[in-house]
Design an enzyme around this catalytic site. Structure first.
Site, PDB file in Angstrom:
ATOM      1  N   ASP A   9       0.852  -1.205   0.000  1.00  7.75           N
ATOM      2  CA  ASP A   9       0.000   0.000   0.000  1.00  7.75           C
ATOM      3  C   ASP A   9       0.886   1.254   0.000  1.00  7.75           C
ATOM      4  O   ASP A   9       0.889   2.048   0.938  1.00  7.75           O
ATOM      5  CB  ASP A   9      -0.960   0.006   1.198  1.00  7.75           C
ATOM      6  CG  ASP A   9      -0.242   0.064   2.561  1.00  7.75           C
ATOM      7  OD1 ASP A   9      -0.880   0.580   3.519  1.00  7.75           O
ATOM      8  OD2 ASP A   9       0.921  -0.368   2.647  1.00  7.75           O
ATOM      9  N   ASP A  14       6.668   1.143   1.881  1.00 10.23           N
ATOM     10  CA  ASP A  14       6.379   0.176   0.812  1.00 10.23           C
ATOM     11  C   ASP A  14       7.233   0.496  -0.412  1.00 10.23           C
ATOM     12  O   ASP A  14       7.774  -0.389  -1.061  1.00 10.23           O
ATOM     13  CB  ASP A  14       4.914   0.244   0.401  1.00 10.23           C
ATOM     14  CG  ASP A  14       3.946   0.049   1.526  1.00 10.23           C
ATOM     15  OD1 ASP A  14       3.789   0.995   2.331  1.00 10.23           O
ATOM     16  OD2 ASP A  14       3.366  -1.038   1.631  1.00 10.23           O
ATOM     17  N   ASN A  38      -2.426   2.908   3.467  1.00 13.24           N
ATOM     18  CA  ASN A  38      -1.751   4.208   3.667  1.00 13.24           C
ATOM     19  C   ASN A  38      -2.512   5.336   2.981  1.00 13.24           C
ATOM     20  O   ASN A  38      -2.506   6.475   3.451  1.00 13.24           O
ATOM     21  CB  ASN A  38      -0.326   4.145   3.131  1.00 13.24           C
ATOM     22  CG  ASN A  38       0.604   3.445   4.095  1.00 13.24           C
ATOM     23  OD1 ASN A  38       0.462   3.568   5.310  1.00 13.24           O
ATOM     24  ND2 ASN A  38       1.544   2.676   3.565  1.00 13.24           N
ATOM     25  N   THR A 123       2.878  -6.050   2.637  1.00 13.01           N
ATOM     26  CA  THR A 123       3.357  -4.903   3.420  1.00 13.01           C
ATOM     27  C   THR A 123       2.251  -3.880   3.686  1.00 13.01           C
ATOM     28  O   THR A 123       2.533  -2.723   4.027  1.00 13.01           O
ATOM     29  CB  THR A 123       4.534  -4.201   2.712  1.00 13.01           C
ATOM     30  OG1 THR A 123       4.055  -3.672   1.460  1.00 13.01           O
ATOM     31  CG2 THR A 123       5.690  -5.143   2.488  1.00 13.01           C
ATOM     32  N   PHE A 164      -0.964  -0.619  12.424  1.00 10.84           N
ATOM     33  CA  PHE A 164      -1.847  -0.062  11.401  1.00 10.84           C
ATOM     34  C   PHE A 164      -2.338  -1.102  10.387  1.00 10.84           C
ATOM     35  O   PHE A 164      -3.539  -1.170  10.097  1.00 10.84           O
ATOM     36  CB  PHE A 164      -1.121   1.078  10.666  1.00 10.84           C
ATOM     37  CG  PHE A 164      -1.950   1.730   9.583  1.00 10.84           C
ATOM     38  CD1 PHE A 164      -1.729   1.419   8.251  1.00 10.84           C
ATOM     39  CD2 PHE A 164      -2.959   2.623   9.904  1.00 10.84           C
ATOM     40  CE1 PHE A 164      -2.488   2.011   7.255  1.00 10.84           C
ATOM     41  CE2 PHE A 164      -3.732   3.224   8.904  1.00 10.84           C
ATOM     42  CZ  PHE A 164      -3.491   2.908   7.575  1.00 10.84           C
ATOM     43  N   ASN A 165      -1.442  -1.908   9.807  1.00  5.30           N
ATOM     44  CA  ASN A 165      -1.862  -2.844   8.756  1.00  5.30           C
ATOM     45  C   ASN A 165      -2.937  -3.802   9.254  1.00  5.30           C
ATOM     46  O   ASN A 165      -3.862  -4.151   8.522  1.00  5.30           O
ATOM     47  CB  ASN A 165      -0.672  -3.656   8.229  1.00  5.30           C
ATOM     48  CG  ASN A 165       0.242  -2.835   7.348  1.00  5.30           C
ATOM     49  OD1 ASN A 165      -0.178  -1.808   6.808  1.00  5.30           O
ATOM     50  ND2 ASN A 165       1.480  -3.250   7.211  1.00  5.30           N
ATOM     51  N   HIS A 239       9.662   0.084   8.179  1.00  6.23           N
ATOM     52  CA  HIS A 239       8.899  -1.134   8.452  1.00  6.23           C
ATOM     53  C   HIS A 239       8.968  -2.145   7.289  1.00  6.23           C
ATOM     54  O   HIS A 239       9.478  -3.248   7.439  1.00  6.23           O
ATOM     55  CB  HIS A 239       7.429  -0.792   8.712  1.00  6.23           C
ATOM     56  CG  HIS A 239       7.194   0.240   9.756  1.00  6.23           C
ATOM     57  ND1 HIS A 239       7.321  -0.003  11.110  1.00  6.23           N
ATOM     58  CD2 HIS A 239       6.827   1.549   9.664  1.00  6.23           C
ATOM     59  CE1 HIS A 239       7.033   1.097  11.793  1.00  6.23           C
ATOM     60  NE2 HIS A 239       6.726   2.056  10.949  1.00  6.23           N
ATOM     61  N   ASP A 240       8.423  -1.756   6.144  1.00  2.00           N
ATOM     62  CA  ASP A 240       8.207  -2.720   5.058  1.00  2.00           C
ATOM     63  C   ASP A 240       9.479  -3.291   4.458  1.00  2.00           C
ATOM     64  O   ASP A 240       9.516  -4.486   4.109  1.00  2.00           O
ATOM     65  CB  ASP A 240       7.345  -2.072   3.963  1.00  2.00           C
ATOM     66  CG  ASP A 240       5.956  -1.718   4.472  1.00  2.00           C
ATOM     67  OD1 ASP A 240       5.340  -0.794   3.922  1.00  2.00           O
ATOM     68  OD2 ASP A 240       5.494  -2.364   5.435  1.00  2.00           O
TER      69      ASP A 240
HETATM   70  O1  RIB Z   1       2.481   0.126  10.758  1.00  2.00           O
HETATM   71  C1  RIB Z   1       3.344   0.299   9.662  1.00  2.00           C
HETATM   72  C2  RIB Z   1       2.737  -0.252   8.431  1.00  2.00           C
HETATM   73  O2  RIB Z   1       1.556   0.476   8.096  1.00  2.00           O
HETATM   74  C3  RIB Z   1       3.656  -0.107   7.197  1.00  2.00           C
HETATM   75  O3  RIB Z   1       3.392  -1.145   6.305  1.00  2.00           O
HETATM   76  C4  RIB Z   1       3.226   1.199   6.618  1.00  2.00           C
HETATM   77  O4  RIB Z   1       3.495   1.292   5.220  1.00  2.00           O
HETATM   78  C5  RIB Z   1       1.742   1.155   6.853  1.00  2.00           C
HETATM   79  O5  RIB Z   1       1.160   0.381   5.809  1.00  2.00           O
HETATM   80 CA    CA Z   2       2.790  -0.572   4.015  1.00  2.00          CA
END
Ligand code: RIB
Ligand code: CA
Length: 309
Positions: A9, A14, A38, A123, A164-165, A239-240
């Site tokens: 996303d 990403d 996102n 991701t 979040f994801n 993160h990703d």
């Molecule tokens: O919490 C971080 C994640 O949420 C990452 O994948 C970021 O790109 C968002 O999608």
């Molecule tokens: Ca992401």
């Protein structure tokens, strides 16, 4: 060559995962699909197309995915990634068209034609993957493993207990995490270690190529959100890209197998990945949870990837 499909996303981190995956000599990206998270589905699709145009990868098929999570309204992270979902980046307009089929169908066609099982790299929110597993259960055998950025152990970044994801689509995450497939989880406990420091961003900025210039701009914008005092970070968590780095160099990481499930009914805890660290429930250890990363080697891998264009 490890064959992969990336469901993402974009989103700044990403986008960096796409850079690393394209640069990786031992990864073959068969397809890219996009999820809403996102930003809205049209923006994340456009961002994936713009990134692949920047990376000169117009032969990789791309398909947009579900317009919203399975059960709840879409929440986006404009406060993190900006109005476009990739603010701060100098990016070309797409120079190729996305596939005219939805993400789940592109995943199905890609897996059907693959000679060997394929790794799914996820991701973003897991909506597309959950739908795929529900629509094409007969193709589960063509999935080698799912490496995903999402979840956490006893922390969160969207609520105190949800990442979040997962928070965007808890039901989909529950379907995927209970799928019985080999799962590798890069959760916040890991990805908050994978921070890039300002001097390392400056090293990227000094690289004289189009990808470096775009990446530096992306990181400048992405760092605004993570520079807030509440995080207490020295740098910006990437993160990703941890998913791609693990595929290339699992030796940079440590992890352990735990039973993990997703809370979908909790008032305060909906979207929590509940990790049974002490095996209190004696349930199958269905997820390999990554716990540490060698940060400097991870950043060097990213920097080398950017310099390779
Ligand atoms: O919490 C971080 C994640 O949420 C990452 O994948 C970021 O790109 C968002 O999608
Ligand atoms: Ca992401």
């Amino acid at each position: 060559m490890k064959k992969i499909i990336i469901d993402c996303d974009p989103g700044h981190d990403d986008a960096l995962a796409l850079v690393m995956a394209v640069a990786a000599p031992d990864l073959d990206i068969l397809a890219v699909t996009t999820s809403a998270g996102n930003q809205t589905p049209d923006k994340t699709l456009n961002n994936a197309m713009r990134m692949l145009t920047l990376l000169k990868q117009r032969n990789i098929p791309v398909a947009g995915g579900n317009k919203k999570p399975l059960m709840q309204d879409l929440i986006v992270a404009e406060n993190v990634h900006g109005e476009t979902g990739l603010d701060g980046a100098v990016l070309p307009d797409p120079d190729f068209m996305p596939a005219k089929i939805p993400a789940v169908q592109l995943i199905a066609e890609t897996l059907s034609s693959a000679a060997e099982p394929v790794t799914l790299v996820v991701t973003g929110p897991m909506t597309n993957i959950a739908l795929f597993l529900q629509i094409y259960p007969q193709l589960k055998i063509k999935i080698a493993q799912i490496v995903f950025m999402g979840g956490a152990m006893n922390t969160g970044n969207y609520t105190p207990s949800s990442e979040f994801n997962i928070a965007v689509d808890p039901e989909s995450a529950k379907i995927v995490i209970n799928s019985g497939l080999p799962l590798i989880m890069a959760g916040l406990n890991l990805t908050h270690q994978a921070q890039i420091y300002q001097e390392e961003i400056e090293n990227i900025r000094k690289i004289d190529n189009e990808v470096a210039h775009s990446t530096a701009g992306q990181l400048d914008f992405y760092g605004i959100y993570y520079g807030q005092d509440k995080w207490g970070f020295k740098g910006i968590p990437l993160h990703d890209p941890c998913t791609i780095a693990w595929l290339q160099h699992p030796e940079y990481f440590e992890g352990a197998d735990y039973h993990v499930d997703v809370e979908v009914a909790g008032t305060l805890t909906r979207g929590e990945t509940v990790v049974d660290r002490f095996n209190l429930l004696n349930l199958p250890k269905n997820v390999h949870v990554l716990t540490t990363v060698q940060r400097q080697k991870f950043i060097q891998l990213l920097t080398d990837a950017i310099a390779s264009f």
